[in-house]
Design a protein around this motif. Structure first.
Motif, PDB file in Angstrom:
ATOM      1  N   PRO A  34       0.830  -1.217   0.000  1.00 31.30           N
ATOM      2  CA  PRO A  34       0.000   0.000   0.000  1.00 31.30           C
ATOM      3  C   PRO A  34       0.859   1.260   0.000  1.00 31.30           C
ATOM      4  O   PRO A  34       1.693   1.459   0.869  1.00 31.30           O
ATOM      5  CB  PRO A  34      -0.797  -0.130   1.304  1.00 31.30           C
ATOM      6  N   ARG A  35       0.641   2.105  -1.007  1.00 34.82           N
ATOM      7  CA  ARG A  35       1.425   3.334  -1.121  1.00 34.82           C
ATOM      8  C   ARG A  35       0.627   4.575  -0.743  1.00 34.82           C
ATOM      9  O   ARG A  35       1.203   5.616  -0.466  1.00 34.82           O
ATOM     10  CB  ARG A  35       1.936   3.503  -2.557  1.00 34.82           C
ATOM     11  N   ASP A  36      -0.684   4.451  -0.760  1.00 29.48           N
ATOM     12  CA  ASP A  36      -1.529   5.594  -0.446  1.00 29.48           C
ATOM     13  C   ASP A  36      -1.509   5.840   1.063  1.00 29.48           C
ATOM     14  O   ASP A  36      -1.832   4.945   1.847  1.00 29.48           O
ATOM     15  CB  ASP A  36      -2.966   5.313  -0.918  1.00 29.48           C
ATOM     16  N   PRO A  37      -1.140   7.037   1.515  1.00 26.82           N
ATOM     17  CA  PRO A  37      -1.123   7.316   2.958  1.00 26.82           C
ATOM     18  C   PRO A  37      -2.504   7.204   3.597  1.00 26.82           C
ATOM     19  O   PRO A  37      -2.603   7.038   4.808  1.00 26.82           O
ATOM     20  CB  PRO A  37      -0.571   8.739   3.044  1.00 26.82           C
ATOM     21  N   LEU A 240      -8.936  -5.983   6.734  1.00 28.64           N
ATOM     22  CA  LEU A 240      -8.094  -4.854   6.357  1.00 28.64           C
ATOM     23  C   LEU A 240      -7.347  -4.315   7.569  1.00 28.64           C
ATOM     24  O   LEU A 240      -6.142  -4.031   7.500  1.00 28.64           O
ATOM     25  CB  LEU A 240      -8.953  -3.757   5.733  1.00 28.64           C
ATOM     26  N   ASN A 241      -8.037  -4.170   8.695  1.00 28.71           N
ATOM     27  CA  ASN A 241      -7.390  -3.652   9.904  1.00 28.71           C
ATOM     28  C   ASN A 241      -6.264  -4.579  10.363  1.00 28.71           C
ATOM     29  O   ASN A 241      -5.203  -4.102  10.787  1.00 28.71           O
ATOM     30  CB  ASN A 241      -8.428  -3.488  11.011  1.00 28.71           C
ATOM     31  N   LYS A 242      -6.497  -5.884  10.260  1.00 31.65           N
ATOM     32  CA  LYS A 242      -5.445  -6.846  10.634  1.00 31.65           C
ATOM     33  C   LYS A 242      -4.243  -6.724   9.697  1.00 31.65           C
ATOM     34  O   LYS A 242      -3.092  -6.780  10.128  1.00 31.65           O
ATOM     35  CB  LYS A 242      -6.010  -8.266  10.600  1.00 31.65           C
ATOM     36  N   LEU A 243      -4.527  -6.561   8.400  1.00 33.76           N
ATOM     37  CA  LEU A 243      -3.444  -6.432   7.427  1.00 33.76           C
ATOM     38  C   LEU A 243      -2.638  -5.171   7.680  1.00 33.76           C
ATOM     39  O   LEU A 243      -1.394  -5.201   7.675  1.00 33.76           O
ATOM     40  CB  LEU A 243      -4.028  -6.414   6.012  1.00 33.76           C
ATOM     41  N   MET A 244      -3.319  -4.055   7.922  1.00 33.50           N
ATOM     42  CA  MET A 244      -2.605  -2.805   8.144  1.00 33.50           C
ATOM     43  C   MET A 244      -1.765  -2.862   9.418  1.00 33.50           C
ATOM     44  O   MET A 244      -0.645  -2.333   9.470  1.00 33.50           O
ATOM     45  CB  MET A 244      -3.602  -1.648   8.215  1.00 33.50           C
ATOM     46  N   CYS A 251       7.006  -2.442   9.360  1.00 33.80           N
ATOM     47  CA  CYS A 251       7.706  -1.169   9.175  1.00 33.80           C
ATOM     48  C   CYS A 251       8.442  -0.755  10.432  1.00 33.80           C
ATOM     49  O   CYS A 251       9.582  -0.254  10.369  1.00 33.80           O
ATOM     50  CB  CYS A 251       6.709  -0.086   8.773  1.00 33.80           C
ATOM     51  N   GLU A 252       7.828  -0.987  11.580  1.00 34.98           N
ATOM     52  CA  GLU A 252       8.482  -0.632  12.851  1.00 34.98           C
ATOM     53  C   GLU A 252       9.721  -1.487  13.066  1.00 34.98           C
ATOM     54  O   GLU A 252      10.758  -0.977  13.519  1.00 34.98           O
ATOM     55  CB  GLU A 252       7.492  -0.844  14.004  1.00 34.98           C
ATOM     56  N   LEU A 253       9.653  -2.770  12.740  1.00 30.78           N
ATOM     57  CA  LEU A 253      10.815  -3.638  12.862  1.00 30.78           C
ATOM     58  C   LEU A 253      11.936  -3.199  11.928  1.00 30.78           C
ATOM     59  O   LEU A 253      13.106  -3.194  12.291  1.00 30.78           O
ATOM     60  CB  LEU A 253      10.428  -5.093  12.569  1.00 30.78           C
ATOM     61  N   LYS A 254      11.563  -2.815  10.726  1.00 32.14           N
ATOM     62  CA  LYS A 254      12.569  -2.370   9.741  1.00 32.14           C
ATOM     63  C   LYS A 254      13.243  -1.098  10.201  1.00 32.14           C
ATOM     64  O   LYS A 254      14.468  -0.937  10.087  1.00 32.14           O
ATOM     65  CB  LYS A 254      11.893  -2.163   8.387  1.00 32.14           C
ATOM     66  N   GLU A 255      12.444  -0.149  10.734  1.00 30.29           N
ATOM     67  CA  GLU A 255      13.019   1.098  11.211  1.00 30.29           C
ATOM     68  C   GLU A 255      13.910   0.857  12.422  1.00 30.29           C
ATOM     69  O   GLU A 255      14.967   1.500  12.564  1.00 30.29           O
ATOM     70  CB  GLU A 255      11.895   2.077  11.561  1.00 30.29           C
TER      71      GLU A 255
END
Length: 257
Positions: A34-37, A240-244, A251-255
């Motif tokens: 997903p690229r859309d903010p 959708l909520n589970k996926l997000m 993303c948090e792990l990557k950061e």
């Protein structure tokens, strides 16, 4: 067996283990991140509409949900040798070389809950061809007298942004345009029908002319509607909520790394 790990083992079992564990770099699976903010806030209402809800309230008997898009640049290809039909033990034989006889666009709309398909062929896409499709549907019942008609569409140039919303709602007071997030055509149910059309009618691409190609597409459209049922859409707002949440955790792990 020599090491005493197992008393006996078959070659098929070993083959199965190796096949399961082997790294196969020639195989891959593509996916869309997903690229859309505002992905969740845009996707959620669409998933609710598939569940016959809008803003948490069930849809009424005169509310309709339409999924629409265009299938562009469908080529009419006249093969230089006649296509041979399949025979017992032999597939269809299609000549590799062909003559280009032009291309057309197929604009279609799918009534999500009533399993009705509407479409038209145009020489090209654009605002005017798309509005002709809208008029084709909105000028007939039950949509003409509907309380609300939700039109789910992507962000293609024919129906992008607020300008599209203004054009449609000015002419059709009952229309509520709903745009998918950017890069999220998989949320649009019309894409399921396009995949069926591609497999049943457009593969292989083999037409004598644009007129023949258009006839085949529209004949299949009529045939499909006669047997169609609403698609079984199982992906809900909860999913959708589970996926997000899962993507946010990645993303948090990557950061953190």
């Amino acid at each position: 067996m020599e090491q005493g790990i197992v008393a006996s083992i078959s070659g098929i079992t070993i083959w199965r283990w190796l096949s399961r564990d082997a790294i196969k770099p020639w195989q891959y699976r593509s996916w869309l991140f997903p690229r859309d903010p505002e992905f969740a806030s845009k996707a959620g209402p669409i998933l609710d509409l598939y569940q016959k809800k809008w803003m948490g309230i069930p849809l009424g008997p005169t509310d309709y949900v339409i999924s629409t898009d265009e299938k562009t640049s469908i080529q009419a290809r006249k093969r230089k040798a006649e296509t041979l039909p399949p025979q017992p033990g032999s597939p269809m034989r299609v000549e590799h070389e062909y003559e280009r006889k032009g291309a057309l666009a197929y604009l279609a709309a799918w009534d999500v809950h009533r399993a009705r398909i509407f479409g038209r062929c145009e020489r090209k896409t654009g605002i005017r061809p798309f509005e002709r499709l809208v008029s084709q549907i909105m000028s007939q019942e039950p949509y003409k007298s509907a309380r609300r008609v939700f039109w789910i569409m992507d962000n293609g140039s024919s129906h992008r942004g607020q300008a599209c919303i203004d054009r449609l709602t000015k002419k059709w007071k009952s229309i509520i345009p709903v745009h998918t997030p950017v890069h999220a055509s998989w949320l649009n149910q019309i894409e399921i029908y396009f995949s069926i059309l591609q497999g049943k009618v457009l593969t292989p691409a083999d037409s004598e002319s644009l007129a023949e190609l258009e006839t085949r597409i529209l004949k299949f459209q009529n045939y499909y509607e006669a047997i169609a049922k609403p698609f079984r859409w199982n992906f809900t707002r909860e999913d959708l909520n589970k996926l997000m949440a899962k993507l946010d955790a990645r993303c948090e792990l990557k950061e953190a790394a």
